[in-house]
Design a protein around this motif. Structure first.
Motif, PDB file in Angstrom:
ATOM      1  N   GLU A  29       5.481   3.726 -11.981  1.00 38.40           N
ATOM      2  CA  GLU A  29       6.451   4.509 -11.903  1.00 38.40           C
ATOM      3  C   GLU A  29       6.764   5.651 -11.144  1.00 38.40           C
ATOM      4  O   GLU A  29       7.890   5.923 -10.815  1.00 38.40           O
ATOM      5  CB  GLU A  29       6.270   5.209 -13.743  1.00 38.40           C
ATOM      6  CG  GLU A  29       7.353   6.077 -14.145  1.00 38.40           C
ATOM      7  CD  GLU A  29       8.734   5.596 -14.283  1.00 38.40           C
ATOM      8  OE1 GLU A  29       9.549   6.176 -14.249  1.00 38.40           O
ATOM      9  OE2 GLU A  29       8.762   4.418 -14.663  1.00 38.40           O
ATOM     10  N   ALA A  30       5.583   5.865 -10.528  1.00 31.88           N
ATOM     11  CA  ALA A  30       5.867   7.194  -9.424  1.00 31.88           C
ATOM     12  C   ALA A  30       5.969   6.802  -8.083  1.00 31.88           C
ATOM     13  O   ALA A  30       6.391   7.440  -7.214  1.00 31.88           O
ATOM     14  CB  ALA A  30       4.530   7.965  -9.283  1.00 31.88           C
ATOM     15  N   MET A  31       5.751   5.414  -7.755  1.00 30.89           N
ATOM     16  CA  MET A  31       6.000   4.868  -6.562  1.00 30.89           C
ATOM     17  C   MET A  31       7.267   4.892  -5.861  1.00 30.89           C
ATOM     18  O   MET A  31       8.322   4.697  -6.477  1.00 30.89           O
ATOM     19  CB  MET A  31       5.315   3.586  -6.393  1.00 30.89           C
ATOM     20  CG  MET A  31       6.066   2.384  -6.859  1.00 30.89           C
ATOM     21  SD  MET A  31       5.175   0.839  -6.607  1.00 30.89           S
ATOM     22  CE  MET A  31       3.444   0.961  -7.138  1.00 30.89           C
ATOM     23  N   THR A  32       7.577   5.189  -4.758  1.00 31.74           N
ATOM     24  CA  THR A  32       8.786   5.153  -3.876  1.00 31.74           C
ATOM     25  C   THR A  32       8.688   4.142  -2.697  1.00 31.74           C
ATOM     26  O   THR A  32       7.668   4.091  -2.058  1.00 31.74           O
ATOM     27  CB  THR A  32       9.114   6.640  -3.440  1.00 31.74           C
ATOM     28  OG1 THR A  32       8.252   7.116  -2.566  1.00 31.74           O
ATOM     29  CG2 THR A  32       9.378   7.283  -4.815  1.00 31.74           C
ATOM     30  N   ASP A  33      10.139   3.723  -2.361  1.00 34.52           N
ATOM     31  CA  ASP A  33      10.183   2.811  -0.932  1.00 34.52           C
ATOM     32  C   ASP A  33       9.639   3.726   0.211  1.00 34.52           C
ATOM     33  O   ASP A  33       9.045   3.262   1.068  1.00 34.52           O
ATOM     34  CB  ASP A  33      11.695   2.529  -1.034  1.00 34.52           C
ATOM     35  CG  ASP A  33      11.826   1.221  -1.983  1.00 34.52           C
ATOM     36  OD1 ASP A  33      11.085   0.458  -2.115  1.00 34.52           O
ATOM     37  OD2 ASP A  33      13.194   1.462  -2.403  1.00 34.52           O
ATOM     38  N   ALA A  34       9.891   4.926   0.082  1.00 34.67           N
ATOM     39  CA  ALA A  34       9.517   5.853   1.363  1.00 34.67           C
ATOM     40  C   ALA A  34       8.063   6.016   1.531  1.00 34.67           C
ATOM     41  O   ALA A  34       7.599   6.153   2.723  1.00 34.67           O
ATOM     42  CB  ALA A  34      10.126   7.117   1.204  1.00 34.67           C
ATOM     43  N   ALA A  35       7.225   5.696   0.726  1.00 30.42           N
ATOM     44  CA  ALA A  35       5.835   6.215   0.576  1.00 30.42           C
ATOM     45  C   ALA A  35       5.140   4.647   0.278  1.00 30.42           C
ATOM     46  O   ALA A  35       4.058   4.677  -0.614  1.00 30.42           O
ATOM     47  CB  ALA A  35       5.417   7.049  -0.356  1.00 30.42           C
ATOM     48  N   MET A  36       5.665   3.608   0.777  1.00 29.69           N
ATOM     49  CA  MET A  36       5.053   2.235   0.634  1.00 29.69           C
ATOM     50  C   MET A  36       5.159   1.318   1.858  1.00 29.69           C
ATOM     51  O   MET A  36       6.247   1.676   2.639  1.00 29.69           O
ATOM     52  CB  MET A  36       5.689   1.580  -0.501  1.00 29.69           C
ATOM     53  CG  MET A  36       5.214   0.181  -0.739  1.00 29.69           C
ATOM     54  SD  MET A  36       6.032  -0.453  -2.385  1.00 29.69           S
ATOM     55  CE  MET A  36       7.686  -1.076  -1.705  1.00 29.69           C
ATOM     56  N   LEU A  37       4.146   0.742   2.383  1.00 30.98           N
ATOM     57  CA  LEU A  37       4.071  -0.368   3.337  1.00 30.98           C
ATOM     58  C   LEU A  37       3.757  -1.709   2.709  1.00 30.98           C
ATOM     59  O   LEU A  37       3.008  -1.932   1.453  1.00 30.98           O
ATOM     60  CB  LEU A  37       2.744   0.086   4.276  1.00 30.98           C
ATOM     61  CG  LEU A  37       3.028   1.458   4.768  1.00 30.98           C
ATOM     62  CD1 LEU A  37       1.813   1.618   5.338  1.00 30.98           C
ATOM     63  CD2 LEU A  37       4.208   1.477   5.694  1.00 30.98           C
ATOM     64  N   HIS A  38       4.346  -2.850   3.149  1.00 27.93           N
ATOM     65  CA  HIS A  38       4.138  -4.166   2.882  1.00 27.93           C
ATOM     66  C   HIS A  38       3.909  -4.998   3.847  1.00 27.93           C
ATOM     67  O   HIS A  38       4.593  -5.042   4.785  1.00 27.93           O
ATOM     68  CB  HIS A  38       5.293  -4.684   2.035  1.00 27.93           C
ATOM     69  CG  HIS A  38       5.395  -6.087   1.766  1.00 27.93           C
ATOM     70  ND1 HIS A  38       6.417  -6.983   1.433  1.00 27.93           N
ATOM     71  CD2 HIS A  38       4.351  -6.837   1.291  1.00 27.93           C
ATOM     72  CE1 HIS A  38       6.165  -7.967   0.941  1.00 27.93           C
ATOM     73  NE2 HIS A  38       4.751  -8.076   0.816  1.00 27.93           N
ATOM     74  N   HIS A  39       2.700  -5.763   3.828  1.00 28.22           N
ATOM     75  CA  HIS A  39       2.265  -6.527   4.951  1.00 28.22           C
ATOM     76  C   HIS A  39       1.651  -7.694   4.308  1.00 28.22           C
ATOM     77  O   HIS A  39       0.550  -7.756   3.438  1.00 28.22           O
ATOM     78  CB  HIS A  39       0.984  -5.634   5.858  1.00 28.22           C
ATOM     79  CG  HIS A  39       1.455  -4.366   6.407  1.00 28.22           C
ATOM     80  ND1 HIS A  39       2.447  -4.396   7.422  1.00 28.22           N
ATOM     81  CD2 HIS A  39       1.185  -3.364   6.162  1.00 28.22           C
ATOM     82  CE1 HIS A  39       2.671  -3.302   7.647  1.00 28.22           C
ATOM     83  NE2 HIS A  39       1.924  -2.420   6.999  1.00 28.22           N
ATOM     84  N   ASP A  40       1.833  -8.769   4.912  1.00 28.24           N
ATOM     85  CA  ASP A  40       1.103 -10.142   4.883  1.00 28.24           C
ATOM     86  C   ASP A  40      -0.393  -9.882   5.448  1.00 28.24           C
ATOM     87  O   ASP A  40      -0.607  -9.059   6.290  1.00 28.24           O
ATOM     88  CB  ASP A  40       1.556 -11.294   5.451  1.00 28.24           C
ATOM     89  CG  ASP A  40       2.831 -11.879   4.932  1.00 28.24           C
ATOM     90  OD1 ASP A  40       2.877 -11.383   3.695  1.00 28.24           O
ATOM     91  OD2 ASP A  40       3.483 -12.415   5.395  1.00 28.24           O
ATOM     92  N   ARG A  95       0.690  -1.232   0.025  1.00 33.83           N
ATOM     93  CA  ARG A  95       0.149   0.007   0.021  1.00 33.83           C
ATOM     94  C   ARG A  95       0.999   1.181   0.000  1.00 33.83           C
ATOM     95  O   ARG A  95       1.879   1.288   0.764  1.00 33.83           O
ATOM     96  CB  ARG A  95      -0.809   0.245   1.094  1.00 33.83           C
ATOM     97  CG  ARG A  95      -1.776  -1.260   1.371  1.00 33.83           C
ATOM     98  CD  ARG A  95      -2.371  -1.277   2.955  1.00 33.83           C
ATOM     99  NE  ARG A  95      -2.543  -2.464   3.536  1.00 33.83           N
ATOM    100  CZ  ARG A  95      -3.234  -2.952   4.266  1.00 33.83           C
ATOM    101  NH1 ARG A  95      -4.364  -2.266   4.688  1.00 33.83           N
ATOM    102  NH2 ARG A  95      -3.333  -4.141   4.720  1.00 33.83           N
ATOM    103  N   GLY A  96       0.543   2.444  -0.598  1.00 28.58           N
ATOM    104  CA  GLY A  96       1.435   3.372  -0.717  1.00 28.58           C
ATOM    105  C   GLY A  96       0.699   4.594  -1.247  1.00 28.58           C
ATOM    106  O   GLY A  96      -0.631   4.564  -1.443  1.00 28.58           O
ATOM    107  N   TRP A  97       1.382   5.622  -1.639  1.00 21.69           N
ATOM    108  CA  TRP A  97       0.634   6.991  -1.987  1.00 21.69           C
ATOM    109  C   TRP A  97       1.745   7.467  -2.991  1.00 21.69           C
ATOM    110  O   TRP A  97       2.990   7.702  -2.708  1.00 21.69           O
ATOM    111  CB  TRP A  97       0.355   7.706  -0.867  1.00 21.69           C
ATOM    112  CG  TRP A  97       1.395   8.179   0.293  1.00 21.69           C
ATOM    113  CD1 TRP A  97       2.059   9.149   0.255  1.00 21.69           C
ATOM    114  CD2 TRP A  97       1.592   7.254   1.177  1.00 21.69           C
ATOM    115  NE1 TRP A  97       3.040   9.072   1.298  1.00 21.69           N
ATOM    116  CE2 TRP A  97       2.898   7.920   1.856  1.00 21.69           C
ATOM    117  CE3 TRP A  97       1.548   6.056   1.771  1.00 21.69           C
ATOM    118  CZ2 TRP A  97       3.497   7.295   3.131  1.00 21.69           C
ATOM    119  CZ3 TRP A  97       1.985   5.564   2.856  1.00 21.69           C
ATOM    120  CH2 TRP A  97       3.006   6.047   3.415  1.00 21.69           C
TER     121      TRP A  97
END
Length: 340
Positions: free
Chosen positions: A227-238, A162-164
């Motif tokens: 193309e626009a997503m970044t690691d700093a604005a992303m969460l990863h969860h099971d 999930r991200g922004w």
């Protein structure tokens, strides 16, 4: 004599029930191990029944002011062709980020009795309170103390990102394929919210490079987000869901939100149901002189409908990412949305 509640966790349900009880004349102490409210998080859906709950605790107007009104949503195939469209003009839903929602709930608290950086004490250390409320999330220590280790969350078989990104988005879209989906929605702060789900083994480790490989052949809107997503604005969860509890209450302790009924996010109802839990529990406790009876009424009011939602969210996940029944799925969505 003023009655008192220990609220274990300052997430959505914890802050909401603190507001409901405070407005009902209770003294509340909220225990939260985090040092502050979170400053990042993705968009959450506030359905009409959640807005009613927010109004009851004085936060509804702020949520409507900050959130993005959502009227239409589309279900798409990876090539961008349309499966179906939902029109919500008669039942407005608002989307706003977790930090914005928590901020609105905190601002609405009449008494900011919130102990940040303070892990919740064990239940046997809270006997001076009239009620203890476990609002301590998916891995709830309170639930474990009440019911043991046999009710730990179960992996759904799906992992999610999930991200922004910067930008504006007027409507929601969700694109479905076998074993994967990608969603794009509005959110507050002149940002676009996105989420992706993939069937994978628990603990799957994949980042932006994986997402760009997995979804890079999908339609233009998805590729623009990738193309626009970044690691700093992303969460990863099971993703996990709760097994059915025998009750949401035990003695003078109640569970709410994810501590009671964590569900897959496919219906977008988790945050809304935590708010309804909180408003219901706060109302029943404020109106009754018999605390145990009020807690039993809360259990009767909330356990059955939330268990149905846990089940329905699981089904929705299976339908969206079906491997073999996509033509049947697409026809069912068209019939349901009036496009067939």
């Amino acid at each position: 004599m003023t009655r008192s509640a220990a609220i274990l966790g300052a997430g959505i349900g914890g802050l909401a029930v603190a507001g409901a009880l405070s407005r009902g004349g209770w003294h509340v102490d909220v225990f939260e191990r985090a040092p502050q409210l979170p400053t990042s998080g993705t968009a959450l859906a506030m359905w009409p029944h959640a807005l009613t709950a927010l109004d009851a605790i004085g936060a509804g107007d702020r949520v409507r002011e900050v959130g993005s009104a959502q009227h239409r949503g589309s279900f798409l195939r990876p090539d961008g062709s349309r499966i179906g469209t939902i029109d919500n003009t008669s039942r407005t839903t608002y989307l706003l980020s977790r930090p914005a929602l928590l901020g609105a709930l905190y601002e609405a608290l009449p008494n900011k009795a919130l102990a940040f950086g303070t892990p919740a004490p064990p239940l046997d250390a809270l006997t001076d309170y009239d009620v203890s409320i476990g609002a301590d999330g998916l891995r709830s220590p309170t639930r474990r103390q009440l019911f043991g280790d046999g009710y730990e969350p179960v992996y759904t078989g799906v992992t999610a990102w999930r991200g922004w990104i910067p930008g504006c988005q007027s409507d929601m879209s969700e694109t479905w394929d076998k074993s994967a989906l990608f969603g794009i929605t509005p959110r507050d702060g002149n940002l676009v919210n996105w989420f992706a789900c993939v069937r994978a083994d628990e603990g799957f480790d994949g980042g932006i490079d994986f997402l760009r490989r997995r979804f890079g052949s999908w339609h233009t809107e998805v590729r623009a987000v990738l193309e626009a997503m970044t690691d700093a604005a992303m969460l990863h969860h099971d993703l996990y869901e709760s097994p059915a509890l025998p009750s949401y209450v035990s003695g003078r302790t109640a569970l709410l939100g994810d501590a009671a009924h964590a569900m897959a996010p496919n219906l977008g109802r988790g945050a809304s149901e935590a708010l309804v839990d909180a408003a219901t529990l706060g109302r029943l406790l404020a109106r009754s002189n018999d605390i145990r009876d009020a807690l039993l009424r809360y259990d009767r009011a909330r356990r059955r409908p939330t268990r149905r939602l846990v089940h329905s969210s699981r089904i929705m996940s299976a339908v969206a990412m079906t491997r073999h029944l996509r033509p049947t799925r697409d026809l069912a969505v068209k019939l349901a949305t009036g496009l067939a």
